[in-house]
Scaffold this motif. Structure first.
Motif, PDB file in Angstrom:
ATOM      1  N   ASP A  16       0.873  -1.170   0.000  1.00 46.96           N
ATOM      2  CA  ASP A  16       0.000   0.000   0.000  1.00 46.96           C
ATOM      3  C   ASP A  16       0.913   1.224   0.000  1.00 46.96           C
ATOM      4  O   ASP A  16       1.290   1.749   1.042  1.00 46.96           O
ATOM      5  CB  ASP A  16      -0.893  -0.014   1.245  1.00 46.96           C
ATOM      6  CG  ASP A  16      -1.908   1.119   1.245  1.00 46.96           C
ATOM      7  OD1 ASP A  16      -1.711   2.088   0.477  1.00 46.96           O
ATOM      8  OD2 ASP A  16      -2.874   1.050   2.012  1.00 46.96           O
ATOM      9  N   LEU A  17       1.290   1.677  -1.204  1.00 54.56           N
ATOM     10  CA  LEU A  17       2.285   2.730  -1.315  1.00 54.56           C
ATOM     11  C   LEU A  17       1.785   4.062  -0.772  1.00 54.56           C
ATOM     12  O   LEU A  17       2.566   4.847  -0.231  1.00 54.56           O
ATOM     13  CB  LEU A  17       2.727   2.883  -2.775  1.00 54.56           C
ATOM     14  CG  LEU A  17       3.376   1.626  -3.393  1.00 54.56           C
ATOM     15  CD1 LEU A  17       3.842   1.915  -4.808  1.00 54.56           C
ATOM     16  CD2 LEU A  17       4.531   1.132  -2.539  1.00 54.56           C
ATOM     17  N   GLU A  18       0.495   4.318  -0.921  1.00 52.54           N
ATOM     18  CA  GLU A  18      -0.037   5.563  -0.365  1.00 52.54           C
ATOM     19  C   GLU A  18       0.047   5.547   1.156  1.00 52.54           C
ATOM     20  O   GLU A  18       0.313   6.578   1.781  1.00 52.54           O
ATOM     21  CB  GLU A  18      -1.480   5.769  -0.820  1.00 52.54           C
ATOM     22  CG  GLU A  18      -1.625   6.060  -2.316  1.00 52.54           C
ATOM     23  CD  GLU A  18      -0.836   7.286  -2.736  1.00 52.54           C
ATOM     24  OE1 GLU A  18      -1.017   8.360  -2.118  1.00 52.54           O
ATOM     25  OE2 GLU A  18      -0.022   7.183  -3.669  1.00 52.54           O
ATOM     26  N   PHE A  21       3.844   6.113   2.131  1.00 52.50           N
ATOM     27  CA  PHE A  21       4.451   7.421   1.900  1.00 52.50           C
ATOM     28  C   PHE A  21       3.503   8.589   2.121  1.00 52.50           C
ATOM     29  O   PHE A  21       3.856   9.736   1.879  1.00 52.50           O
ATOM     30  CB  PHE A  21       5.013   7.472   0.474  1.00 52.50           C
ATOM     31  CG  PHE A  21       5.939   6.334   0.161  1.00 52.50           C
ATOM     32  CD1 PHE A  21       7.083   6.124   0.916  1.00 52.50           C
ATOM     33  CD2 PHE A  21       5.655   5.446  -0.860  1.00 52.50           C
ATOM     34  CE1 PHE A  21       7.940   5.068   0.649  1.00 52.50           C
ATOM     35  CE2 PHE A  21       6.498   4.394  -1.149  1.00 52.50           C
ATOM     36  CZ  PHE A  21       7.645   4.197  -0.388  1.00 52.50           C
ATOM     37  N   GLY A  22       2.297   8.303   2.619  1.00 57.62           N
ATOM     38  CA  GLY A  22       1.288   9.344   2.779  1.00 57.62           C
ATOM     39  C   GLY A  22       1.652  10.425   3.785  1.00 57.62           C
ATOM     40  O   GLY A  22       1.103  11.530   3.727  1.00 57.62           O
ATOM     41  N   GLU A  30      -0.850  18.166  -1.132  1.00 60.29           N
ATOM     42  CA  GLU A  30      -1.124  17.213  -2.204  1.00 60.29           C
ATOM     43  C   GLU A  30      -0.255  17.442  -3.430  1.00 60.29           C
ATOM     44  O   GLU A  30       0.332  16.507  -3.979  1.00 60.29           O
ATOM     45  CB  GLU A  30      -2.604  17.279  -2.592  1.00 60.29           C
ATOM     46  CG  GLU A  30      -3.016  16.314  -3.694  1.00 60.29           C
ATOM     47  CD  GLU A  30      -2.883  14.845  -3.302  1.00 60.29           C
ATOM     48  OE1 GLU A  30      -2.769  13.997  -4.217  1.00 60.29           O
ATOM     49  OE2 GLU A  30      -2.907  14.539  -2.090  1.00 60.29           O
ATOM     50  N   ALA A  31      -0.148  18.697  -3.891  1.00 58.33           N
ATOM     51  CA  ALA A  31       0.620  18.967  -5.114  1.00 58.33           C
ATOM     52  C   ALA A  31       2.106  18.651  -4.906  1.00 58.33           C
ATOM     53  O   ALA A  31       2.744  18.022  -5.759  1.00 58.33           O
ATOM     54  CB  ALA A  31       0.433  20.414  -5.539  1.00 58.33           C
ATOM     55  N   ARG A  59      12.699   6.152   0.751  1.00 60.91           N
ATOM     56  CA  ARG A  59      11.671   6.201   1.800  1.00 60.91           C
ATOM     57  C   ARG A  59      10.713   7.378   1.616  1.00 60.91           C
ATOM     58  O   ARG A  59       9.733   7.488   2.349  1.00 60.91           O
ATOM     59  CB  ARG A  59      12.328   6.235   3.176  1.00 60.91           C
ATOM     60  CG  ARG A  59      13.023   4.929   3.542  1.00 60.91           C
ATOM     61  CD  ARG A  59      13.598   4.939   4.942  1.00 60.91           C
ATOM     62  NE  ARG A  59      14.318   3.701   5.224  1.00 60.91           N
ATOM     63  CZ  ARG A  59      13.748   2.575   5.657  1.00 60.91           C
ATOM     64  NH1 ARG A  59      12.439   2.534   5.866  1.00 60.91           N
ATOM     65  NH2 ARG A  59      14.473   1.500   5.885  1.00 60.91           N
ATOM     66  N   SER A  60      11.008   8.233   0.641  1.00 60.20           N
ATOM     67  CA  SER A  60      10.098   9.323   0.296  1.00 60.20           C
ATOM     68  C   SER A  60       9.242   8.981  -0.920  1.00 60.20           C
ATOM     69  O   SER A  60       8.464   9.811  -1.378  1.00 60.20           O
ATOM     70  CB  SER A  60      10.901  10.608   0.029  1.00 60.20           C
ATOM     71  OG  SER A  60      11.617  10.997   1.188  1.00 60.20           O
ATOM     72  N   GLY A  61       9.428   7.781  -1.454  1.00 57.08           N
ATOM     73  CA  GLY A  61       8.538   7.294  -2.499  1.00 57.08           C
ATOM     74  C   GLY A  61       8.777   7.845  -3.879  1.00 57.08           C
ATOM     75  O   GLY A  61       7.865   7.849  -4.714  1.00 57.08           O
TER      76      GLY A  61
END
Length: 293
Positions: A16-18, A21-22, A30-31, A59-61
């Motif tokens: 679950d990548l979101e 790194f959410g 968001e942008a 680790r920042s995706g």
């Protein structure tokens, strides 16, 4: 499909990548978060500084990492390089980091280039790979000059890292334009070369006072420290002078070259990693704050 590829695909499907790194979205908005997640970053030099920059970016995706280094993991790397483990001794640093990134961010496309950068192969090593920013964590002046001049000419953001060897205070790390850097022989040589051969503006680079602040900007962000270098025992900078006793010659076991190389200087992961993390953060801030393309 091989068993290893199947496991990697399953890992990617399950991740679950979101969720992973959410936290960045809540920090950058968001942008900014979407720009970070779509970023394509090259890191040159995967040692005690560059390996930690890679770790932070993974680790920042970020979407893509181009890793450039020809070196292999050795036992002396274990005290400061994130990919250096008993299990990776002798392995290519590029491959060791690729495998680590796959477990952190399975969606990241990692392009490994096992070469040393110099002025004859840069930017050809990128093979027209689109790049949003470069972190230069290598220790060779010719390579640093080639990367810096290319970045200034093309407008590609380059974060250049100075010497971390012989430093003991991570809290002393600074970020400034190359024109304002001091106490770093490697970056001083880089500044001189850019001025002599690449038309960089002259003036400044001698301190932190009013004169330095008025210096014309070169346009190259640098991570460095003004902390005086801690010399190892029986170690001296530069050649002997006529005033030194012959008995001292046998005690000079290492000649320090002022580069990032830690073979002569002592090194500590708390410092080298901090240099790399600050460099990665500079890239993340640039991405998060830059306008949409």
């Amino acid at each position: 499909m091989s068993e290893s590829l199947q496991k990697k695909k399953t890992h990617l499907d399950d991740a679950d990548l979101e969720r992973r790194f959410g936290g960045l979205q809540r920090l950058y908005g968001e942008a900014g978060y979407r720009r970070v997640r779509a970023a394509r970053i090259a890191v040159v030099g995967l040692g005690g500084v560059g390996s930690w920059a890679v770790e932070a970016l993974a680790r920042s995706g970020v979407a893509r990492l181009v890793l450039i280094d020809l070196d292999h993991v050795s036992e002396s790397n274990i005290n400061r390089q994130v990919q250096a483990l008993g299990a990776t001794l002798g392995q290519s640093k590029v491959i060791a980091l690729q495998q680590r990134i796959a477990d952190i961010h399975p969606g990241c496309k990692v392009i490994g280039i096992e070469e040393f950068v110099d002025d004859s192969n840069w930017p050809g090593l990128l093979a027209d790979e689109p790049i949003d920013a470069v972190i230069d964590a290598c220790d060779q002046l010719r390579a640093k000059a080639a990367i810096a001049a290319w970045g200034i000419t093309t407008g590609t953001p380059v974060i250049t890292v100075g010497a971390a060897g012989g430093k003991r205070l991570p809290q002393a790390i600074e970020v400034a334009d190359l024109s304002e850097v001091s106490h770093d022989p490697l970056l001083a040589s880089l500044r001189q070369r850019l001025r002599q051969h690449h038309g960089a503006p002259k003036g400044g680079g001698t301190g932190t006072g009013a004169g330095a602040s008025r210096a014309a900007k070169i346009g190259l962000r640098c991570v460095f420290s003004r902390e005086p270098v801690k010399l190892p025992a029986a170690c001296k900078i530069g050649p002997l002078t006529g005033s030194e006793a012959p008995a001292e010659v046998s005690q000079l076991t290492t000649i320090i070259d002022g580069s990032l190389n830690c073979h002569g200087y002592g090194s500590a992961v708390a410092v080298t990693a901090s240099f790399g993390l600050v460099a990665a953060n500079e890239v993340l801030l640039y991405l998060a704050n830059s306008p949409p393309s």
